[in-house]
Design a protein around this motif. Structure first.
Motif, PDB file in Angstrom:
ATOM      1  N   GLN A 179       0.813  -1.209   0.000  1.00 31.57           N
ATOM      2  CA  GLN A 179       0.000   0.000   0.000  1.00 31.57           C
ATOM      3  C   GLN A 179       0.846   1.258   0.000  1.00 31.57           C
ATOM      4  N   ASN A 180       1.985   1.226   0.707  1.00 31.14           N
ATOM      5  CA  ASN A 180       2.850   2.395   0.719  1.00 31.14           C
ATOM      6  C   ASN A 180       3.398   2.672  -0.675  1.00 31.14           C
ATOM      7  N   ILE A 181       3.717   1.611  -1.407  1.00 34.54           N
ATOM      8  CA  ILE A 181       4.208   1.758  -2.778  1.00 34.54           C
ATOM      9  C   ILE A 181       3.116   2.338  -3.678  1.00 34.54           C
ATOM     10  N   GLU A 182       1.937   1.761  -3.593  1.00 36.47           N
ATOM     11  CA  GLU A 182       0.839   2.179  -4.473  1.00 36.47           C
ATOM     12  C   GLU A 182       0.471   3.649  -4.259  1.00 36.47           C
ATOM     13  N   ILE A 183       0.408   4.060  -2.999  1.00 30.76           N
ATOM     14  CA  ILE A 183      -0.086   5.403  -2.695  1.00 30.76           C
ATOM     15  C   ILE A 183       0.991   6.465  -2.844  1.00 30.76           C
ATOM     16  N   SER A 184       2.167   6.212  -2.268  1.00 35.61           N
ATOM     17  CA  SER A 184       3.192   7.256  -2.252  1.00 35.61           C
ATOM     18  C   SER A 184       3.954   7.373  -3.560  1.00 35.61           C
ATOM     19  N   ALA A 185       4.421   6.243  -4.088  1.00 36.37           N
ATOM     20  CA  ALA A 185       5.280   6.317  -5.275  1.00 36.37           C
ATOM     21  C   ALA A 185       4.493   6.264  -6.578  1.00 36.37           C
ATOM     22  N   ILE A 186       3.510   5.393  -6.646  1.00 38.24           N
ATOM     23  CA  ILE A 186       2.748   5.275  -7.886  1.00 38.24           C
ATOM     24  C   ILE A 186       1.689   6.373  -7.965  1.00 38.24           C
ATOM     25  N   GLY A 187       0.899   6.526  -6.889  1.00 40.45           N
ATOM     26  CA  GLY A 187      -0.165   7.514  -6.903  1.00 40.45           C
ATOM     27  C   GLY A 187       0.332   8.945  -6.878  1.00 40.45           C
TER      28      GLY A 187
END
Length: 511
Positions: A179-187
């Protein structure tokens, strides 16, 4: 479907088999090769009897072997225990012993520390490199499948020291990291397959691991690796490889901005920079943005929060000096010593809750309960919040020193100093430093008749712990200030002006 973080690589390799995943100089590893290499590591681990949930150490620099081993460990269902490549044997032994890891992968140049540390706890060492990116022998049968793991299962144990001097292992789950990847880096950062990231952040650290490596793999982007940060080399890579995203700590931005030949390089492909690990001086932020024509977004987080907790969102107002606002699904607030909310504009401790917060500290239920009081993770950092909900870090509740983006815990350094027979008392404190942000200083009381030899004491510490931790600044006092109970009062320690320090080379990640 399994929530195993290794599926990030498997899924991307299916879509982008021939795209470059990681690059180091002339060595380019495609996604299909990275996928196959990790499958071979998983097969190797299973042949060695490593089962789901077992811990496996990794002490490898920023080279292509790191992601091969990292995803291979996860693929086998085991737990990754990353270790700083600057650690000495005694520190390696503690991490292996505390985590119960019976096996570790180590870069060949780190064999001495790895073997010294593993020997005392009965762990096996697998030396990796140099040469090809493969981490295990070619005759190992790859394991193409990915072990079933739930979102709440531990994926990584990141060790973070506390003021008690005992390192604590923060258990980050597959769900935390995903979730940290999806929200911070991707999103928020909008990473995509056309991006090229400069991997200057150490991959053993949560910032580099989540925001650089895992995010690049999730996006199908290319991660350009730097085993050791050097501002000139960073500019060469930005130019030659058309880097689009740079993530770094403030000392890196300072070094690049002040590089004498910065104008020689074409950095026009840079579209986004991200800063964390320490507060970025506003003058450095403005100077970098004006010089390179790119926006720097600052964020905030800790190992215990996977790491990103707040960020200056690209679609909102950005406030220089602020760590922004909480990311999606995360709550942050400020509390006083009694746990009461503090009003806007006043200083309080940052507490956090959300999908990013760790499962707990490995085998330390009391420490976990203390950190998670009232269901909120207590960061130990002090901040204020303005009327728009933006947070500004003002101090740290703990005595931690943040030197060039690396955490240095005074108690650990003091323990080593006290081992020297000439030292009667020692107190390690933070000293403001223009280049490193904070420098490690030591006020020392020597025993009667002993020599006051600053170089000897510096070398004594340097030989026993990672090089970035030893005190560059050493001064001598007749006595240390103490309270009525005999506790040393660090806030009353005076740092002399004009202290000599050894000349050092340009800033680099291992400094």
């Amino acid at each position: 479907m399994s929530e195993n973080l290794a599926n990030l690589l498997v899924e991307t390799a299916k879509r982008h088999r021939d795209r470059p995943a990681v690059r180091l100089g002339d060595m380019v590893v495609t996604y299909s090769a990275l996928d196959e290499g990790s499958a071979r590591v998983a097969g190797f681990l299973r042949e060695r009897g490593v089962a789901a949930g077992d811990r496996v150490g990794i002490m490898i620099a920023n080279v292509p072997h790191f992601p091969v081993v990292y995803y291979g460990i996860l693929r086998a269902g085991a737990v990754v225990v990353p270790m700083n490549v600057l650690l000495k044997g005694r520190e390696v032994g503690y991490f292996l012993g505390d985590s119960g890891a019976k096996l570790m992968f180590a870069w060949h140049e780190l064999a001495t520390a790895a073997e010294e540390g593993s020997g005392g706890v009965g762990a096996d060492v697998v030396l990796v490199g140099p040469g090809a990116y493969e981490a295990v022998p070619d005759d190992i049968t790859p394991t193409p499948d990915v072990a079933e793991r739930d979102a709440g299962d531990t994926a990584v144990i990141l060790y973070t020291s506390g003021t008690t001097g005992k390192s604590k292992g923060a258990e980050l789950t597959h769900g935390n990291l995903r979730q940290n990847i999806e929200i911070s880096a991707i999103g928020l950062a909008g990473l995509g397959e056309e991006d090229v990231l400069l991997g200057a952040l150490p991959l053993f650290h949560s910032f580099g691991q989540t925001c650089s490596m895992n995010s690049a793999v999730r996006a199908g982007a290319c991660l350009d690796m730097m085993p050791r940060f050097d501002a000139g080399r960073a500019l060469e890579i930005m130019d030659g490889d058309r880097v689009t995203v740079f993530q770094g700590v403030p000392t890196m931005y300072h070094a690049i901005l002040n590089h004498p030949e910065r104008d020689r390089y074409d950095t026009s492909r840079l579209r986004l920079c991200m800063s964390g690990g320490a507060a970025l001086p506003v003058e450095v932020l403005h100077g970098f943005e004006e010089t390179f024509g790119v926006v720097i977004l600052e964020g905030y987080g800790l190992s215990e929060t996977s790491p990103v907790a707040s960020f200056n969102h690209p679609d909102r107002e950005r406030k220089p000096g602020s760590i922004g606002t909480p990311i999606e699904g995360v709550e942050m607030k400020l509390v006083d010593e009694e746990g009461n909310d503090v009003p806007s504009g006043e200083v309080g401790e940052v507490v956090i809750r959300g999908h990013n917060v760790m499962k707990g500290y490995w085998n330390l239920p009391d420490a976990t309960d203390d950190a998670m009081r009232g269901g909120w993770f207590h960061s130990g950092d002090l901040a204020r919040m303005d009327e728009d909900g933006y947070f500004f870090i003002v101090d740290r509740k703990k005595d931690m020193i943040l030197r060039g983006g690396y955490n240095v815990y005074p108690r650990e350094v003091e323990e080593i100093l006290y081992e020297h027979p000439a030292i009667l008392e020692a107190a390690v404190v933070s000293v403001p430093d223009e280049r490193m942000g904070e420098e490690v200083g030591a006020a020392i009381v020597v025993r009667a008749g002993a020599d006051r030899d600053a170089d000897e004491f510096r070398d004594f510490v340097k030989q026993r712990i990672a090089a970035y931790k030893y005190p560059r600044l050493v001064w001598f006092v007749d006595e240390l200030p103490k309270g009525p109970t005999g506790k040393i009062l660090k806030r009353e320690i005076k740092v002399p002006d004009g202290l000599p320090r050894r000349p050092e080379p340009a800033v680099r990640s291992s400094d």
